[in-house]
Design a protein around this motif. Structure first.
Motif, mmCIF file in Angstrom:
data_model
loop_
_atom_site.group_PDB
_atom_site.id
_atom_site.type_symbol
_atom_site.label_atom_id
_atom_site.label_comp_id
_atom_site.label_asym_id
_atom_site.label_seq_id
_atom_site.Cartn_x
_atom_site.Cartn_y
_atom_site.Cartn_z
ATOM 1 N N GLU A 266 64.519 -13.487 90.151
ATOM 2 C CA GLU A 266 63.320 -13.174 90.919
ATOM 3 C C GLU A 266 62.624 -14.425 91.452
ATOM 4 O OE1 GLU A 266 60.660 -10.682 88.807
ATOM 5 O OE2 GLU A 266 62.068 -8.999 88.618
ATOM 6 N N ASP A 267 62.692 -15.516 90.679
ATOM 7 C CA ASP A 267 62.037 -16.739 91.163
ATOM 8 C C ASP A 267 62.939 -17.573 92.070
ATOM 9 O OD1 ASP A 267 63.873 -17.749 89.398
ATOM 10 O OD2 ASP A 267 62.417 -18.709 88.065
ATOM 11 N N GLY A 268 64.167 -17.086 92.335
ATOM 12 C CA GLY A 268 65.056 -17.757 93.269
ATOM 13 C C GLY A 268 65.624 -19.073 92.803
ATOM 14 N N THR A 269 65.697 -19.291 91.501
ATOM 15 C CA THR A 269 66.181 -20.578 90.985
ATOM 16 C C THR A 269 67.512 -20.483 90.255
ATOM 17 O OG1 THR A 269 64.992 -20.321 88.885
ATOM 18 C CG2 THR A 269 63.818 -21.406 90.711
ATOM 19 N N VAL A 270 67.950 -19.256 89.959
ATOM 20 C CA VAL A 270 69.172 -19.084 89.176
ATOM 21 C C VAL A 270 70.044 -18.005 89.811
ATOM 22 C CG1 VAL A 270 70.134 -18.404 86.936
ATOM 23 C CG2 VAL A 270 68.041 -19.771 87.024
ATOM 24 N N LEU A 271 71.352 -18.286 89.878
ATOM 25 C CA LEU A 271 72.318 -17.289 90.340
ATOM 26 C C LEU A 271 73.060 -16.753 89.126
ATOM 27 C CD1 LEU A 271 74.699 -17.351 93.347
ATOM 28 C CD2 LEU A 271 75.683 -17.071 91.066
ATOM 29 N N GLU A 272 73.075 -15.433 88.989
ATOM 30 C CA GLU A 272 73.845 -14.790 87.923
ATOM 31 C C GLU A 272 75.188 -14.353 88.506
ATOM 32 O OE1 GLU A 272 73.628 -10.566 85.967
ATOM 33 O OE2 GLU A 272 72.181 -11.885 84.930
ATOM 34 N N ALA A 273 76.276 -14.816 87.896
ATOM 35 C CA ALA A 273 77.617 -14.507 88.379
ATOM 36 C C ALA A 273 78.382 -13.755 87.304
ATOM 37 C CB ALA A 273 78.349 -15.794 88.737
ATOM 38 N N GLN A 274 79.048 -12.683 87.700
ATOM 39 C CA GLN A 274 79.834 -11.882 86.767
ATOM 40 C C GLN A 274 81.323 -12.054 87.064
ATOM 41 O OE1 GLN A 274 77.462 -9.553 88.749
ATOM 42 N NE2 GLN A 274 75.930 -10.641 87.574
ATOM 43 N N ARG A 275 82.091 -12.279 85.993
ATOM 44 C CA ARG A 275 83.540 -12.436 86.120
ATOM 45 C C ARG A 275 84.238 -11.435 85.211
ATOM 46 N NH1 ARG A 275 86.047 -18.301 85.371
ATOM 47 N NH2 ARG A 275 85.474 -18.011 83.170
ATOM 48 N N GLU A 276 85.205 -10.712 85.786
ATOM 49 C CA GLU A 276 85.922 -9.701 85.012
ATOM 50 C C GLU A 276 86.856 -10.340 83.987
ATOM 51 O OE1 GLU A 276 86.341 -5.743 87.832
ATOM 52 O OE2 GLU A 276 87.964 -7.208 87.805
ATOM 53 N N ILE A 277 86.873 -9.773 82.782
ATOM 54 C CA ILE A 277 87.853 -10.125 81.763
ATOM 55 C C ILE A 277 88.390 -8.823 81.183
ATOM 56 C CG2 ILE A 277 86.847 -12.380 81.194
ATOM 57 C CD1 ILE A 277 85.458 -11.070 78.832
ATOM 58 N N ASP A 278 89.404 -8.905 80.331
ATOM 59 C CA ASP A 278 90.044 -7.693 79.812
ATOM 60 C C ASP A 278 89.055 -6.779 79.090
ATOM 61 O OD1 ASP A 278 92.430 -8.545 80.822
ATOM 62 O OD2 ASP A 278 93.176 -9.380 78.927
ATOM 63 N N GLY B 140 85.720 -6.594 79.588
ATOM 64 C CA GLY B 140 84.484 -6.287 80.311
ATOM 65 C C GLY B 140 84.130 -7.347 81.325
ATOM 66 N N MET B 141 82.936 -7.937 81.175
ATOM 67 C CA MET B 141 82.447 -8.947 82.108
ATOM 68 C C MET B 141 81.916 -10.170 81.372
ATOM 69 S SD MET B 141 82.399 -8.351 85.508
ATOM 70 C CE MET B 141 82.550 -6.992 86.677
ATOM 71 N N GLU B 142 82.247 -11.349 81.874
ATOM 72 C CA GLU B 142 81.563 -12.566 81.464
ATOM 73 C C GLU B 142 80.408 -12.790 82.425
ATOM 74 O OE1 GLU B 142 85.170 -15.305 79.629
ATOM 75 O OE2 GLU B 142 84.565 -15.572 81.710
ATOM 76 N N VAL B 143 79.265 -13.224 81.924
ATOM 77 C CA VAL B 143 78.091 -13.451 82.760
ATOM 78 C C VAL B 143 77.695 -14.919 82.675
ATOM 79 C CG1 VAL B 143 75.683 -12.844 83.203
ATOM 80 C CG2 VAL B 143 77.297 -11.082 82.428
ATOM 81 N N TYR B 144 77.530 -15.546 83.832
ATOM 82 C CA TYR B 144 77.143 -16.957 83.909
ATOM 83 C C TYR B 144 75.814 -17.075 84.646
ATOM 84 C CZ TYR B 144 82.035 -17.849 82.732
ATOM 85 O OH TYR B 144 83.263 -17.860 82.110
ATOM 86 N N HIS B 145 74.963 -17.981 84.181
ATOM 87 C CA HIS B 145 73.713 -18.279 84.868
ATOM 88 C C HIS B 145 73.804 -19.705 85.399
ATOM 89 C CE1 HIS B 145 72.421 -14.878 82.303
ATOM 90 N NE2 HIS B 145 71.734 -14.565 83.376
ATOM 91 N N LEU B 146 73.843 -19.832 86.730
ATOM 92 C CA LEU B 146 74.016 -21.126 87.384
ATOM 93 C C LEU B 146 72.710 -21.535 88.068
ATOM 94 C CD1 LEU B 146 77.476 -20.491 89.115
ATOM 95 C CD2 LEU B 146 77.040 -21.376 86.824
ATOM 96 N N PRO B 147 72.161 -22.681 87.715
ATOM 97 C CA PRO B 147 70.955 -23.143 88.421
ATOM 98 C C PRO B 147 71.302 -23.516 89.859
ATOM 99 C CG PRO B 147 71.791 -24.855 86.961
ATOM 100 C CD PRO B 147 72.606 -23.638 86.687
ATOM 101 N N LEU B 148 70.423 -23.140 90.781
ATOM 102 C CA LEU B 148 70.648 -23.510 92.179
ATOM 103 C C LEU B 148 70.231 -24.963 92.400
ATOM 104 C CD1 LEU B 148 69.325 -20.315 94.010
ATOM 105 C CD2 LEU B 148 71.614 -20.797 93.163
ATOM 106 N N PRO B 149 70.969 -25.704 93.258
ATOM 107 C CA PRO B 149 72.112 -25.281 94.061
ATOM 108 C C PRO B 149 73.394 -25.205 93.231
ATOM 109 C CG PRO B 149 71.660 -27.594 94.467
ATOM 110 C CD PRO B 149 70.572 -27.112 93.558
#
Length: 257
Positions: A155-167, A169-178
């Motif tokens: 919501e504050d536009g500073t972090v991108l949440e990325a989901q990656r499929e694994i056997d 379910g999903m791995e979730v990563y939080h990447l600071p922008l940029p």
């Protein structure tokens, strides 16, 4: 939000690929070209991010002058700026390609500001090297995760949440922008350009540059085209008369006892 998508002009997937007699290049005679399916989805994701959060989107490609076609396709679906690094070939090694892209990205960012998100396709449809995006992100000192199938912005536009499929379910990563991500086909569905979009793409001023990037340590020896495997269809019979032959085939395959 500023979003950059890196794409590559490749032979149309599913087309019959012929190799030149010297084994050093693809014979492009009568061969259609497009961009990798992963990158079509990456373009759509960029447009959706800008639609949701405001800002502008930019497409960057390296290769031959004809890659202008891919830049204009991107513009027809809503990408607002385009840069073509014309090096006269599509055959650069991944290290050299990444170096040239890094130079181009730094030049664009010096002029217009830092990209919040740089999006690559997971791998190109022709060479499938899986290297260029990671090399570029590392040199630009930006976190990156590959094989992404879902993205959201905080919501504050500073972090991108990325989901990656694994056997499991999903791995979730939080990447600071940029940051940078490599996305896979299916993260979103590419839109078809409208007539208005196609007309607008013809007016797009594609920024064309060159590159003096030095070759990397990888050298192509030759291209090999695997021999075609021809499948022969055998009709076992028609109607009830085919049943004994089907049973015998199942026994032969070990599926009937």
């Amino acid at each position: 939000m500023r979003v950059l998508v890196c794409v590559k002009r490749v032979p149309a997937p599913g087309a019959k690929i012929n190799i030149t007699d010297d084994g050093q290049a693809v014979d492009a005679t009568n061969l259609g070209h497009t961009m990798s399916p992963h990158e079509e989805c990456a373009l759509e994701l960029a447009v959706q991010l800008v639609e949701a959060h405001g800002g502008e989107s930019h497409v960057l490609t390296l290769g031959v002058a004809e890659a202008d076609e891919q830049c204009r396709w991107a513009a027809s679906i809503g990408i607002t700026k385009a840069t073509l690094v014309d090096v006269g070939t599509m055959g650069w090694d991944p290290q050299r390609t990444a170096t040239a892209l890094i130079e181009a990205i730094r030049s664009i960012e010096e002029a217009d500001g830092t990209f919040d998100v740089i999006i690559f396709g997971n791998e190109s449809a022709d060479t499938g090297g899986f290297q260029v995006g990671i090399r570029t992100a590392r040199a630009l000192d930006r976190p990156m995760v590959n094989a992404i199938k879902g993205v959201s912005i905080s919501e504050d536009g500073t972090v991108l949440e990325a989901q990656r499929e694994i056997d499991s379910g999903m791995e979730v990563y939080h990447l600071p922008l940029p940051c940078a991500i490599g996305v896979k086909e299916g993260i979103t569905w590419p839109r078809y350009p409208t007539m208005r979009g196609r007309l607008a793409s013809k007016k797009l001023a594609v920024d064309v540059t060159g590159s003096e990037a030095a070759p990397g340590g990888q050298t192509m020896v030759r291209l090999n085209r695997p021999e075609e495997q021809v499948s022969e269809t055998i009709i076992l019979g028609e109607g009830a008369a085919a049943a004994p032959a089907v049973v015998e085939l199942l026994k032969e395959l070990g599926l009937w006892s």
